[in-house]
Design a protein around this motif. Structure first.
Motif, mmCIF file in Angstrom:
data_model
loop_
_atom_site.group_PDB
_atom_site.id
_atom_site.type_symbol
_atom_site.label_atom_id
_atom_site.label_comp_id
_atom_site.label_asym_id
_atom_site.label_seq_id
_atom_site.Cartn_x
_atom_site.Cartn_y
_atom_site.Cartn_z
ATOM 1 N N ILE A 1 -5.375 17.301 5.150
ATOM 2 C CA ILE A 1 -4.375 16.274 5.449
ATOM 3 C C ILE A 1 -4.195 16.101 6.956
ATOM 4 O O ILE A 1 -3.924 14.996 7.445
ATOM 5 C CB ILE A 1 -3.024 16.617 4.770
ATOM 6 N N PHE A 2 -4.409 17.169 7.727
ATOM 7 C CA PHE A 2 -4.205 17.085 9.174
ATOM 8 C C PHE A 2 -5.386 16.422 9.887
ATOM 9 O O PHE A 2 -5.310 16.153 11.091
ATOM 10 C CB PHE A 2 -3.898 18.468 9.750
ATOM 11 N N ARG B 1 0.848 -1.202 0.000
ATOM 12 C CA ARG B 1 0.000 0.000 0.000
ATOM 13 C C ARG B 1 0.881 1.249 0.000
ATOM 14 O O ARG B 1 1.696 1.443 0.889
ATOM 15 C CB ARG B 1 -0.941 0.020 1.205
ATOM 16 N N VAL B 2 0.680 2.090 -1.007
ATOM 17 C CA VAL B 2 1.473 3.300 -1.204
ATOM 18 C C VAL B 2 0.601 4.519 -0.926
ATOM 19 O O VAL B 2 -0.488 4.657 -1.488
ATOM 20 C CB VAL B 2 2.009 3.377 -2.649
ATOM 21 N N PHE B 3 1.095 5.408 -0.073
ATOM 22 C CA PHE B 3 0.361 6.621 0.272
ATOM 23 C C PHE B 3 0.890 7.804 -0.526
ATOM 24 O O PHE B 3 2.088 8.065 -0.548
ATOM 25 C CB PHE B 3 0.495 6.905 1.767
ATOM 26 N N LEU B 4 -0.035 8.519 -1.187
ATOM 27 C CA LEU B 4 0.295 9.729 -1.937
ATOM 28 C C LEU B 4 -0.412 10.907 -1.273
ATOM 29 O O LEU B 4 -1.625 11.085 -1.455
ATOM 30 C CB LEU B 4 -0.146 9.624 -3.399
ATOM 31 N N PRO B 5 0.296 11.702 -0.481
ATOM 32 C CA PRO B 5 -0.338 12.864 0.153
ATOM 33 C C PRO B 5 -0.502 14.019 -0.827
ATOM 34 O O PRO B 5 0.329 14.224 -1.699
ATOM 35 C CB PRO B 5 0.651 13.217 1.266
ATOM 36 N N LEU B 6 -1.602 14.755 -0.654
ATOM 37 C CA LEU B 6 -1.898 15.930 -1.495
ATOM 38 C C LEU B 6 -1.711 15.590 -2.969
ATOM 39 O O LEU B 6 -0.947 16.214 -3.688
ATOM 40 C CB LEU B 6 -1.000 17.123 -1.104
ATOM 41 N N CYS B 7 -2.471 14.599 -3.393
ATOM 42 C CA CYS B 7 -2.170 13.888 -4.636
ATOM 43 C C CYS B 7 -2.820 14.453 -5.878
ATOM 44 O O CYS B 7 -2.445 14.107 -6.986
ATOM 45 C CB CYS B 7 -2.622 12.441 -4.479
ATOM 46 N N GLY B 8 -3.844 15.314 -5.746
ATOM 47 C CA GLY B 8 -4.559 15.762 -6.927
ATOM 48 C C GLY B 8 -5.177 14.581 -7.671
ATOM 49 O O GLY B 8 -5.614 13.606 -7.070
ATOM 50 N N LYS B 9 -5.149 14.654 -8.998
ATOM 51 C CA LYS B 9 -5.644 13.523 -9.807
ATOM 52 C C LYS B 9 -4.472 12.911 -10.575
ATOM 53 O O LYS B 9 -4.571 12.539 -11.740
ATOM 54 C CB LYS B 9 -6.752 13.972 -10.744
ATOM 55 N N HIS C 1 3.495 15.067 11.040
ATOM 56 C CA HIS C 1 2.199 14.389 10.905
ATOM 57 C C HIS C 1 2.306 13.197 9.954
ATOM 58 O O HIS C 1 1.784 12.111 10.242
ATOM 59 C CB HIS C 1 1.162 15.395 10.392
ATOM 60 N N LEU C 2 2.999 13.389 8.836
ATOM 61 C CA LEU C 2 3.143 12.322 7.845
ATOM 62 C C LEU C 2 3.842 11.110 8.460
ATOM 63 O O LEU C 2 3.400 9.965 8.285
ATOM 64 C CB LEU C 2 3.924 12.834 6.641
ATOM 65 N N MET C 3 4.929 11.337 9.180
ATOM 66 C CA MET C 3 5.642 10.225 9.809
ATOM 67 C C MET C 3 4.784 9.544 10.866
ATOM 68 O O MET C 3 4.790 8.315 11.007
ATOM 69 C CB MET C 3 6.960 10.720 10.413
ATOM 70 N N ASP D 1 5.845 11.100 -2.224
ATOM 71 C CA ASP D 1 5.521 12.521 -2.079
ATOM 72 C C ASP D 1 6.131 13.284 -3.244
ATOM 73 O O ASP D 1 7.297 13.641 -3.236
ATOM 74 C CB ASP D 1 6.058 13.045 -0.739
ATOM 75 N N ARG D 2 5.308 13.502 -4.273
ATOM 76 C CA ARG D 2 5.774 14.278 -5.423
ATOM 77 C C ARG D 2 5.407 15.753 -5.295
ATOM 78 O O ARG D 2 6.124 16.623 -5.769
ATOM 79 C CB ARG D 2 5.168 13.737 -6.728
ATOM 80 N N ALA D 3 4.251 16.008 -4.665
ATOM 81 C CA ALA D 3 3.734 17.372 -4.739
ATOM 82 C C ALA D 3 3.176 17.884 -3.424
ATOM 83 O O ALA D 3 2.461 18.876 -3.413
ATOM 84 C CB ALA D 3 2.640 17.434 -5.810
ATOM 85 N N ALA D 4 3.508 17.229 -2.320
ATOM 86 C CA ALA D 4 2.945 17.644 -1.039
ATOM 87 C C ALA D 4 3.875 18.593 -0.286
ATOM 88 O O ALA D 4 3.529 19.746 -0.021
ATOM 89 C CB ALA D 4 2.616 16.424 -0.189
#
Length: 214
Positions: free
Chosen positions: A106-107, A40-48, A140-142, A122-125
């Motif tokens: 996100i919070f 399972r991969v998490f992408l924060p603030l991912c858009g589309k 928070h992410l960690m 995390d490409r864009a967060a």
């Protein structure tokens, strides 16, 4: 930077940050995380992001958090998936096979809502957030991912020449946020052809973050 800033960008279609293809740094370096298929991969603030399609096609499960519900409805439409929609706390969950999207702040995302995470992309967060909130975000992410290994993409440029986002996040800042928890390795650095947003010369760096006790 208020939520309304991002909502207005999506409503206007002002999404220059959206890439129509999977990010080349993702394709080139994601395997270095040594993630088992179906992880399972998490992408924060991912858009589309089109990165979702690439990760799904590569056999991974994906989980995202995104402020804009419009972005997530467009994502599912582009993936050809019909989501199940439910409420979790202050968030809205969009789910289909191998994909879960949490819509909201996100919070407000907790480890409980997120479930087990094997890796973060995390490409864009981090680069989307102004300096005063980046420390809160990284902590928070960690916390919500149990410091899962991470592929992080950052930009570095003269911030005086252009306002973010994306913001300039240099090596020292990446180490400041993550150095106590992860071993950090820069696995790629590229000059952005034509400059960032066509305005300012910039480098793009891919970072591999692995827990120091692993």
């Amino acid at each position: 930077m208020k939520a309304s800033f991002w909502h207005q960008k999506w409503e206007r279609g002002d999404i220059g940050f959206h890439e129509n293809e999977a990010n080349p740094l993702l394709i080139e370096h994601f395997e270095k995380l040594n993630l088992a298929k179906s992880g399972r991969v998490f992408l924060p603030l991912c858009g589309k992001s089109r990165d979702y399609a690439w990760l799904l096609a590569s056999g991974y499960q994906v989980v995202g958090a995104e402020l804009s519900e419009l972005a997530i409805t467009e994502l599912f439409k582009e993936l050809g998936l019909e989501p199940e929609i439910s409420k979790v706390g202050k968030l809205i969950r969009y789910s289909a096979k191998d994909i879960d999207m949490l819509v909201g702040d996100i919070f407000d995302v907790s480890a409980e809502y997120l479930g087990p995470i094997n890796a973060i992309y995390d490409r864009a967060a981090l680069v989307a957030l102004p300096a005063f909130i980046r420390q809160q975000y990284t902590s928070h992410l960690m916390n919500i991912t149990n410091a899962a290994p991470q592929l992080l993409i950052s930009y570095e440029y003269n911030q005086l020449l252009m306002e973010g986002p994306p913001f300039s996040v240099n090596e020292n800042e990446v180490k400041q946020h993550y150095g106590a928890t992860y071993q950090l390795k820069s696995v790629d650095i590229k000059n952005i052809a034509g400059g960032l947003k066509g305005k300012v010369s910039s480098t793009e760096t891919a970072w591999l973050l692995q827990q120091t006790n692993k």
